[in-house]
Design an enzyme around this catalytic site. Structure first.
Site: not given
Ligand code: TA6
Length: 300
Positions: A169, A272
């Protein structure tokens, strides 16, 4: 968790790997190589910073980031595993899984081909298996140099197939969100989390002038963040994934989250590398699955 002294005795490498407590209070590995430097928190195996030599930081870490046991820091590369987003059926479970909130174990450090390598491992405990009844183990290999390489490897040590969603992320640092765009997602379908998960199609590069929270599906392996403010392109390559998430909280969401610092949303953009939505990963008993991503920087 081991302390900095014992970690330095076992895994320290002069000029390449040193463990200590960072300014935010987290126990971190400081990694250095000819091509660049990075820091990785032992909680969550969270890469916090990376800067190739001569470059401003490529990852964004909130100026308000403060270490707290059980809570990942805002920024860097939180590891979302073994699910991405809210738990599929149990709202009591932590968003983005539990791996990013818990202590990992350092298992290897090395200098390799001009880069410095750090490997950490994570084995879910009883408490995690109560909410996620599978037997899988996780390692993250971090390679720091002129590029940043991340390999997130899931090993199924049980006797049933395990299906996961996951994400690296990553919060990228941009000079100003208004002068940044993402190229490479043109024409891809995406799930818009802000419009009731409607499926839409990307026209042209991705630009941000409000909150963006999208899961791009069946997209190319490589995308580029073009940052006109810093005069650079951040190239993102990957393997083991057919989806990307692009997220910027913008003003209201950033205020609600409360830990991005003043106007922090203007200097960050999440792109991400994921297995998200219908891009899930199923690992057969005794097998492994690797989610890989690599970042590099070039002038515009
Ligand atoms: O990846 C985008 C997202 O799922 C957003 O919806 C937002 O929740 C973001 O992750 C940050 O989540 P966190 O739990 O780290 O605050």
């Amino acid at each position: 968790m081991a302390d900095a002294t014992s970690l330095n005795e076992r895994f320290g490498i002069p000029g390449a790997v040193a463990f200590g407590v960072g300014s935010h209070g987290a126990l971190v590995a400081e990694l250095a190589s000819q091509g660049g430097v990075a820091s990785v928190a032992c909680q969550g195996a969270q890469v916090l910073t990376w800067a190739p030599s001569g470059q401003p930081p490529v990852l964004w870490l909130s100026p308000d980031a403060r270490f707290a046991p059980g809570k990942s820091l805002r920024g860097g590369v939180p590891v979302c595993w073994p699910w991405f987003g809210p738990h599929p059926s149990d709202a009591a479970q932590p968003s983005h899984g539990f791996a990013r909130n818990l202590d990992w174990t350092v298992v290897e450090t090395a200098r390799r081909e001009g880069a410095t390598r750090l490997v950490l491992s994570f084995v879910p405990g009883e408490a995690q298996r109560a909410g996620w009844p599978h037997r899988a183990e996780l390692t993250l290999a971090v390679s720091v140099g002129v590029r940043l390489g991340l390999d997130l490897v899931t090993r199924n040590v049980g006797d049933e197939p395990v299906t996961i969603t996951q994400a690296l992320h990553t919060y990228f640092h941009v000079g100003d969100i208004g002068a940044a765009r993402v190229e490479g997602l043109e024409g891809c379908g995406y799930v818009d989390r802000l419009q009731g998960d409607r499926l839409l199609h990307q026209e042209g590069p991705v630009t941000v002038d409000g909150e963006v929270d999208r899961i791009y599906l069946r997209c190319p392996a490589e995308v580029v963040i073009v940052d006109r403010a810093l005069g650079r392109r951040i190239r993102i390559a990957k393997a083991g994934s057919a989806s990307y998430v692009v997220w910027n909280p913008w003003v209201e969401k950033a205020a609600k989250l409360g830990d991005l610092g003043p106007d922090g949303y203007r200097r960050m953009l999440c792109v991400e590398t994921t297995n998200a939505w219908d891009d899930t990963a199923t690992v057969a008993p005794g097998e492994t699955f690797t989610l890989r991503t690599e970042y590099s920087v070039e002038p515009i």
